[in-house]
Write a protein that holds these residues in place. Structure first.
Motif, mmCIF file in Angstrom:
data_model
loop_
_atom_site.group_PDB
_atom_site.id
_atom_site.type_symbol
_atom_site.label_atom_id
_atom_site.label_comp_id
_atom_site.label_asym_id
_atom_site.label_seq_id
_atom_site.Cartn_x
_atom_site.Cartn_y
_atom_site.Cartn_z
ATOM 1 N N GLU A 26 -9.850 71.854 45.321
ATOM 2 C CA GLU A 26 -9.875 70.732 46.570
ATOM 3 C C GLU A 26 -10.802 69.591 46.689
ATOM 4 O O GLU A 26 -11.864 70.029 46.338
ATOM 5 C CB GLU A 26 -10.117 71.542 47.921
ATOM 6 N N THR A 27 -10.354 68.706 47.248
ATOM 7 C CA THR A 27 -11.217 67.486 47.361
ATOM 8 C C THR A 27 -11.763 67.464 48.713
ATOM 9 O O THR A 27 -10.753 67.401 49.747
ATOM 10 C CB THR A 27 -10.667 66.264 46.979
ATOM 11 N N LYS A 28 -13.121 67.269 48.980
ATOM 12 C CA LYS A 28 -13.567 67.335 50.246
ATOM 13 C C LYS A 28 -14.045 65.769 50.478
ATOM 14 O O LYS A 28 -15.072 65.484 49.906
ATOM 15 C CB LYS A 28 -14.798 68.254 50.565
ATOM 16 N N TYR A 60 -16.134 68.582 45.803
ATOM 17 C CA TYR A 60 -15.171 69.314 45.502
ATOM 18 C C TYR A 60 -15.361 70.851 45.708
ATOM 19 O O TYR A 60 -16.570 71.223 45.688
ATOM 20 C CB TYR A 60 -14.626 69.086 43.928
ATOM 21 N N ILE A 61 -14.452 71.611 45.968
ATOM 22 C CA ILE A 61 -14.612 72.990 45.880
ATOM 23 C C ILE A 61 -13.601 73.887 45.341
ATOM 24 O O ILE A 61 -12.245 73.397 45.373
ATOM 25 C CB ILE A 61 -14.495 73.345 47.496
ATOM 26 N N SER A 89 -21.113 68.901 45.559
ATOM 27 C CA SER A 89 -21.183 67.371 45.701
ATOM 28 C C SER A 89 -20.762 66.706 44.559
ATOM 29 O O SER A 89 -21.122 66.918 43.349
ATOM 30 C CB SER A 89 -22.613 66.812 46.447
ATOM 31 N N GLN A 124 -17.823 64.367 50.502
ATOM 32 C CA GLN A 124 -18.469 65.621 50.167
ATOM 33 C C GLN A 124 -18.482 66.056 48.819
ATOM 34 O O GLN A 124 -19.398 66.002 48.020
ATOM 35 C CB GLN A 124 -18.313 66.788 51.331
ATOM 36 N N ILE A 127 -18.613 73.889 48.675
ATOM 37 C CA ILE A 127 -18.545 72.390 48.263
ATOM 38 C C ILE A 127 -19.677 72.203 47.406
ATOM 39 O O ILE A 127 -20.735 72.302 47.545
ATOM 40 C CB ILE A 127 -18.619 71.446 49.435
#
Length: 231
Positions: free
Chosen positions: A214-216, A221-222, A173, A219, A171
């Motif tokens: 992907e959006t976390k 993105y990854i 930030s 937190q 992830i």
């Protein structure tokens, strides 16, 4: 010396900005005929464009769209309009930043300097090609290619993708992305990053890669890269 194209029809403001930017060793050009904006753009070949929204003939959104159809040159909007939809529209059309008038000149200079450093320095690294999820990412040409075709990205989109790929499966930030992308998060709204990431994901969807960003929530993105055949 970097060449800046200032698309601003207020002669007083244009001259003031030009004088200040010239003092910082920038070569500043203006538009002489608003019927021939793209022709003058092609002649100047600017390294960065500063553009107002309210202009004669067509508004700044129109010219941003036209410039983006021909070039990935960084674009900064300068406008007295303060509605959030104006900022969102500018980002969706491919602008790199939105500066509201009246602005402090130090802020304008900081934004210009950060944008020029980001656009013209980061891709001088030795690694310009990267394989990710079966696709080839060209950091220099701002493209992503796989068997489904090739899509072109803006400088910002390429930079964001590069930062995510550098830490794939981890992830990153929002704060780290903002700080890396704009160098000073004090001058950037959180919404600007969201718009840029959403636009990047939409472009990647054309190659079937959108799901790998992907959006976390809460937190960051990854960039996902599965071990089965991609690593």
């Amino acid at each position: 010396m970097f060449k800046l194209l200032l698309i601003e029809d207020d002669a007083t403001l244009f001259n003031e900005i030009k004088e200040r930017l010239t003092g910082w060793s920038y070569d500043v050009y203006g538009i002489t005929d608003y019927n021939s904006v793209m022709k003058e753009f092609s002649v100047v070949k600017p390294d960065l464009v500063l553009i107002d929204i309210q202009l004669p003939k067509f508004d700044g959104f129109h010219w941003c769209r036209m410039i983006r159809s021909h070039s990935n040159v960084p674009i900064l909007f300068l406008s007295s309009r303060d509605h959030p939809s104006d900022m969102v529209m500018s980002m969706q059309l491919g602008a790199d930043d939105f500066i509201q008038k009246p602005f402090h000149f130090d802020v304008l200079i900081a934004k210009i300097q950060a944008t020029l450093r980001r656009v013209y320095n980061y891709n001088t690294e030795q690694v310009t090609l990267k394989t990710w999820c079966g696709a080839t990412v060209d950091y220099e040409k701002n493209t992503v290619s796989n068997n489904a075709g090739t899509v072109e990205l803006t400088k910002n989109e390429t930079f964001i993708l590069k930062k995510l790929i550098e830490q794939k499966n981890k992830i990153v930030s929002r704060e780290d992305l903002i700080k890396s992308l704009w160098e000073d998060e004090r001058f950037v709204s959180d919404n600007t990053l969201t718009v840029n990431v959403n636009r990047l994901r939409k472009r990647l969807e054309e190659l079937g890669l959108g799901r790998f960003i992907e959006t976390k929530i809460g937190q960051g993105y990854i960039a996902i890269e599965e071990a089965n055949g991609y690593d």
